[in-house]
Scaffold this active site. Structure first.
Site, short mmCIF file in Angstrom:
data_model
loop_
_atom_site.label_atom_id
_atom_site.label_comp_id
_atom_site.label_asym_id
_atom_site.label_seq_id
_atom_site.Cartn_x
_atom_site.Cartn_y
_atom_site.Cartn_z
N ARG A 78 0.81 -1.23 0.00
CA ARG A 78 0.00 0.00 0.00
C ARG A 78 0.84 1.27 0.00
O ARG A 78 0.31 2.36 -0.14
CB ARG A 78 -0.91 -0.01 1.22
N LYS A 219 16.50 -26.58 4.83
CA LYS A 219 17.78 -26.61 5.56
C LYS A 219 18.60 -27.82 5.12
O LYS A 219 18.05 -28.92 5.00
CB LYS A 219 17.53 -26.67 7.07
N ASP A 272 2.38 -23.01 15.64
CA ASP A 272 3.46 -22.26 14.98
C ASP A 272 4.52 -23.20 14.40
O ASP A 272 4.93 -23.03 13.26
CB ASP A 272 4.09 -21.30 15.99
N HIS A 277 7.04 -27.69 11.02
CA HIS A 277 8.45 -28.08 11.06
C HIS A 277 8.68 -29.42 11.78
O HIS A 277 9.36 -30.31 11.27
CB HIS A 277 9.31 -27.03 11.78
C1 BG6 Z 1 9.16 -19.95 12.16
C2 BG6 Z 1 8.31 -19.69 13.37
O1 BG6 Z 1 8.48 -20.81 11.27
O2 BG6 Z 1 10.39 -20.56 12.53
C3 BG6 Z 1 9.06 -18.84 14.36
O3 BG6 Z 1 7.12 -19.01 12.99
C4 BG6 Z 1 10.42 -19.43 14.66
O4 BG6 Z 1 8.32 -18.69 15.56
C5 BG6 Z 1 11.17 -19.73 13.37
O5 BG6 Z 1 11.15 -18.50 15.44
C6 BG6 Z 1 12.47 -20.44 13.65
O6 BG6 Z 1 13.19 -20.64 12.47
P1 BG6 Z 1 14.73 -21.05 12.52
O7 BG6 Z 1 15.06 -21.32 11.09
O8 BG6 Z 1 15.45 -19.88 13.11
O9 BG6 Z 1 14.80 -22.24 13.39
#
Ligand code: BG6
Length: 523
Positions: A78, A219, A272, A277
């Site tokens: 925006r 990763k 989250d 993950h």
């Molecule tokens: C993100 C989460 O997906 O991964 C965050 O939303 C978290 O809360 C982050 O801090 C961590 O990523 P990494 O790669 O630093 O382990």
């Protein structure tokens, strides 16, 4: 798959047209693949992710010679910015966060393809302007009508942006061109909303054009799980319930949630990072060997193992959730969650979550998988540990093995990327005393190459149309199916347990393992 074709159980669907098929690809895989003519449009360029990860990753790819000369980057927001203003934002982000060294000539070439379109998501005119800008870039720079739309925006805006991309004709490109959408988690907040979101996105973009980012899959250490398991003969015989006592997957962070209330309050640690993950790490650790590394085959194995995974019961004894309170971290006094800016004073959002999962397969029956994650924990570390059973008999005097624990194979995802094997060794001296020692492999000392950032790999794969490292909608939905019961249980049962910042989580997390005579590894 069209509406009339039904999947046949047990039969993997053929790859949709347009998918890159690595099985038929006879080129030397060691040669780097360079993206063909294309451009990326980022929605949400004012956000943290765009500034800290996406823009720097694009520069790093350009610096490594992996982007085409025609590459263009279009920002949509925006703000009342001209192309140059947006260019300055990208420049600052690159200077501050890029992994590779700054080279003026690389930057100059990249900057020539930077454009900005000002508008809000409900502004039809802005999407017409976006379409015109992309058409112009196709002609001027030769982007070939190939565009990736990166939605780095709150999920509630996905429907509107997808609809606008459909209306403006950007979602369905002409024959021989591609249009892909990249979405960031959260993919819904439970199973029902994920199904709804997937249906919505798929009504605009066919599944093969949807790239859901789970940056953990980008990763190096995570990709190495498959190499470790399937390139070696050493581990397979012991990678099962005959030898493994439990699997512990830990993702600990020392940071707090200051500045992230808008996203995190009401979401919590399980949604989250466990839903995405950590369940992906579990799938890679527990799955069977795929027929090949064709994305379809790898996904089929992940889907199978996730289908066999469920929460151990009863949930009050097999799970734990916590919320950090004030404490000390890195020599500094830090505030508790309820005093972080933007969080409601009676927030019940968990900042720590631990669950016990069972993987109901021949390989894993009876082996608990413990998953834990938290903010403001002792230190930042992500690891997968296979903890082995004790030797059935120790022919030593009991006092000689007091410092012998269980053998463990630890995949160190980050920081200090590598693998550790922990086993007992004789302590030098005249007595037969045995103590735990570590044998370490470390990326830093084994390889001269630096690992690319996860986002570099993932953005390049989007541009190449290579879906291996992106979870499909079946994986996303299965992950919610696994997690939903505990989310419902927590919502109906009081508050998270408090834990002091800088510690390893609430007492309930320790008790959770103690009940079965186990304990968490101390990373
Ligand atoms: C993100 C989460 O997906 O991964 C965050 O939303 C978290 O809360 C982050 O801090 C961590 O990523 P990494 O790669 O630093 O382990």
């Amino acid at each position: 798959m069209t509406g009339t074709q039904q999947p046949v159980p047990g039969v993997v669907a053929p790859a949709p047209a347009g998918w890159h098929n690595p099985l038929r690809d006879k080129r030397d895989k060691r040669m780097p693949r360079i993206a063909g003519p294309c451009g990326v449009v980022i929605f949400g360029v004012t956000g943290d992710l765009a500034r800290k990860k996406l823009m720097p990753a694009i520069y790093d790819l350009a610096n490594r010679g992996l982007l085409p000369p025609s590459f263009s980057l279009v920002g949509f927001a925006r703000r009342d910015w001209a192309d140059e203003d947006f260019g300055k934002i990208v420049y600052d982000a690159v200077k501050q966060h890029a992994r590779t060294p700054f080279r003026q000539e690389v930057w100059d070439r990249l900057a020539e393809g930077i454009r900005f379109v000002c508008g809000s998501f409900d502004d039809d005119g802005a999407f017409t302007r976006l379409a015109e800008t992309l058409e112009k870039l196709d002609v001027e720079r030769g982007t070939g009508g190939n565009h990736a739309f990166y939605l780095s925006i709150p999920p509630k805006a996905f429907p509107q942006v997808c609809e606008q991309l459909k209306q403006s004709g950007l979602a369905r490109p002409q024959e021989g061109r591609w249009s892909r959408v990249v979405i960031e988690k959260p993919f819904g907040h439970d199973l029902d909303s994920a199904i709804e979101l997937n249906a919505l996105v798929n009504s605009v973009f066919p599944e093969e054009s949807v790239f859901r980012i789970d940056h953990y899959l980008g990763k190096e250490t995570v990709q190495n799980i498959l190499a470790l398991r399937f390139a070696n003969e050493l581990y397979e015989p012991i990678w099962n319930s005959h030898y493994v006592d439990s699997v512990q997957i830990t993702m600990a962070e020392d940071i707090g949630l200051g500045g992230r209330a808008g996203y995190y309050d009401g979401i919590g640690a399980a949604r989250d990072v466990i839903q995405n993950h950590l369940l992906q790490l579990l799938a890679l650790t527990a799955m069977e060997e795929p027929v090949s590394f064709h994305p379809r085959e790898v996904r089929a194995e992940k889907i199978k193992v996730l289908s066999a995974t469920s929460l151990a019961q009863p949930l009050d004894l097999t799970t734990s959730r916590g919320q950090y309170t004030t404490g000390w971290q890195g020599g500094e006094k830090v505030v508790g969650l309820l005093d972080e800016e933007g969080f409601s004073k009676d927030s019940t959002t968990e900042t720590f979550a631990a669950i016990t999962l069972e993987v109901d397969t021949r390989r894993w029956a009876g082996v608990p998988f413990y998953l834990r994650t938290g903010k403001r924990l002792g230190r930042r570390v992500t690891e997968i540990a296979l903890v082995f059973k004790r030797a059935p008999h120790l022919p030593f005097d009991a006092t000689m093995t007091e410092e012998l624990g269980q053998n463990a194979l630890v995949i160190r995802v980050q920081p200090d990327e590598g693998i550790t094997l922990r086993f007992g060794s004789k302590v030098p001296g005249s007595a037969m005393e045995v103590r735990d020692v570590n044998m370490d492999f470390s990326y830093g000392s084994a390889f001269a190459e630096d690992s690319p950032e996860a986002y570099e790999r993932l953005i390049l794969d989007v541009l190449l149309g290579e879906p291996s490292l992106f979870p499909g909608n079946a994986e996303v939905e299965l992950s919610w199916e696994i997690l939903d019961p505990v989310l419902d249980y927590w919502a109906a049962h009081g508050k998270p347990d408090p834990y002091e910042s800088g510690t390893w989580g609430p007492e309930s997390a320790f008790e959770m393992l103690q009940r079965s005579g186990r304990e968490w590894r101390r990373p």
